[in-house]
Design an enzyme around this catalytic site. Sequence first.
Site, short mmCIF file in Angstrom:
data_model
loop_
_atom_site.label_atom_id
_atom_site.label_comp_id
_atom_site.label_asym_id
_atom_site.label_seq_id
_atom_site.Cartn_x
_atom_site.Cartn_y
_atom_site.Cartn_z
N ASP A 108 0.84 -1.38 0.05
CA ASP A 108 -0.07 0.04 -0.11
C ASP A 108 1.03 1.00 0.09
O ASP A 108 1.85 1.37 0.56
CB ASP A 108 -0.72 -0.03 1.01
CG ASP A 108 -2.12 1.05 1.18
OD1 ASP A 108 -2.37 1.60 0.11
OD2 ASP A 108 -2.79 1.30 2.16
N HIS A 146 -3.72 13.98 1.04
CA HIS A 146 -4.11 12.73 2.17
C HIS A 146 -2.60 12.95 3.19
O HIS A 146 -2.72 12.89 4.34
CB HIS A 146 -4.45 11.66 1.85
CG HIS A 146 -4.21 10.57 3.09
ND1 HIS A 146 -5.44 10.68 3.37
CD2 HIS A 146 -3.46 9.62 3.50
CE1 HIS A 146 -5.52 9.59 4.08
NE2 HIS A 146 -4.08 8.72 4.65
N GLU A 198 -10.68 4.07 3.31
CA GLU A 198 -9.82 4.30 2.82
C GLU A 198 -10.38 4.20 1.45
O GLU A 198 -9.89 3.69 1.09
CB GLU A 198 -8.11 4.33 3.61
CG GLU A 198 -7.99 4.73 4.62
CD GLU A 198 -6.25 4.56 4.81
OE1 GLU A 198 -5.65 5.40 5.85
OE2 GLU A 198 -5.07 4.07 4.47
N LYS A 210 -4.21 -1.72 9.92
CA LYS A 210 -4.32 -2.06 8.86
C LYS A 210 -4.44 -3.49 8.12
O LYS A 210 -5.15 -3.57 7.18
CB LYS A 210 -3.65 -2.24 7.47
CG LYS A 210 -3.06 -0.01 8.21
CD LYS A 210 -4.13 0.77 7.55
CE LYS A 210 -3.47 2.27 7.14
NZ LYS A 210 -3.89 3.12 6.74
CA CA Z 1 -4.18 2.80 2.64
#
Ligand code: CA
Length: 429
Positions: free
Chosen positions: A128, A135, A201, A255
Amino acid sequence: MSKKSQGSWVESANHPETDFPIENLPYGMFSRKTGDTSARIGIAIGNQVLDCTLAAEILGADAVPGFLRQGDLNGFMAQGASVRKAFRAKVTRWLSPGAAEASALRAALVPQSDVQMQLPCAIGDYTDFYASIHHATAVGKLFRPDAPLLPNYKWVPIGYHGRGSSIGVSGQQIVRPTGQIKAAADGAPPEFGACRRLDIELEVGAFIGAGNALGDPIPIAHAEDHLFGLCVLNDWSARDIQAWEYQPLGPFLAKNFASTISPWIVTMEALEPFRVPAERSADDPQPLPYISSPQDRSRGGIDMVLEFSLQTEKMRHDGQPPQRLAKSNLRYAYWTFAQMVTHHSSNGCNLQAGDLFGSGTMSGPAPSEAGSLLELTSGGKVPITLANGESRTFLQDGDVVVLKAYCESSDAVRIGLGECVGQILAARH
Ligand code: CA
């Protein structure tokens, strides 16, 4: 107004609002809900799926590449862009008005309402990135008010290695994660409990097609040849777990409990009409030569609208559709997917067919273009009031999140990537 499609004998593909006109032709893995429920590779066309295995049975084995016939999308992806382009040209001919194959191929169409979509391929590794400077700056302000954008940001495409095993397809149900959370009082021990700051996200996923051998970096001039296509990606994030664990090595359990992707992979060929210059202002440093090329500067970006909508349990109960909370665009990416491919392999790391890259949360400069609740609520301090009077800072149990993406322009036919849907379930104690 978008350009009119060249048209297809599959009537639903000619609807101006369809995500899947003949100009799109994305790949996915499906199984029928009844009868033979084996997993097969399909191509979306209008509200139908062209079954690649059945197409080969009807038109002869030679008509369809072996990997597609056999349900091995990774094998097909690994063959690279030329094989993919040749088959795209063939499928476009088959589905065009007046095609000789039309009457026979009707038997290879399955309504999308009769299929269950699955992950399109075996996802080996998931990386990722963090490609939206808007952001990175907004989140940086929340986590580090004194130094929002770290000095390396404009030089190196930042990323981390995520986890492939917890990636699911649209429709995934996400159990609220449990983890270590920093105590409110400084110096007090952390607690272990259910996440209270569960977030989304809004990202775009890029699938690798042809890989590279270990030790053999991919030059920027060839990086696009290694991209297969794009999907919508929701990188679910537990902000309270993240805040406690992210230093010094970056995200970990905040995550990797789930990521959700849309079921169809839209190929780079279908995205061709929507290429735009990479986003970089004149006063930014030029990228180092190994991740810089004239072609990438002039067309490394993609003009793709991204939307984030939310439906609470009450809205669902009252028959209200999801409410849109943000609208952004992939063109805000500071780093292009080609730069990500080249940077990722620049140390000799080998990429493989089916590897997935996340773009990173694709927020734009305006507050309404924020791709996470963290940004939309200023770190959970300013709740969002929904149209029905409910409010949200972070996700609650029962919430359904819908991400979608599409490309439109005045001189191209509109195409869509479809939806990426996920629902939050209560934590398991
Ligand atoms: Ca992300």
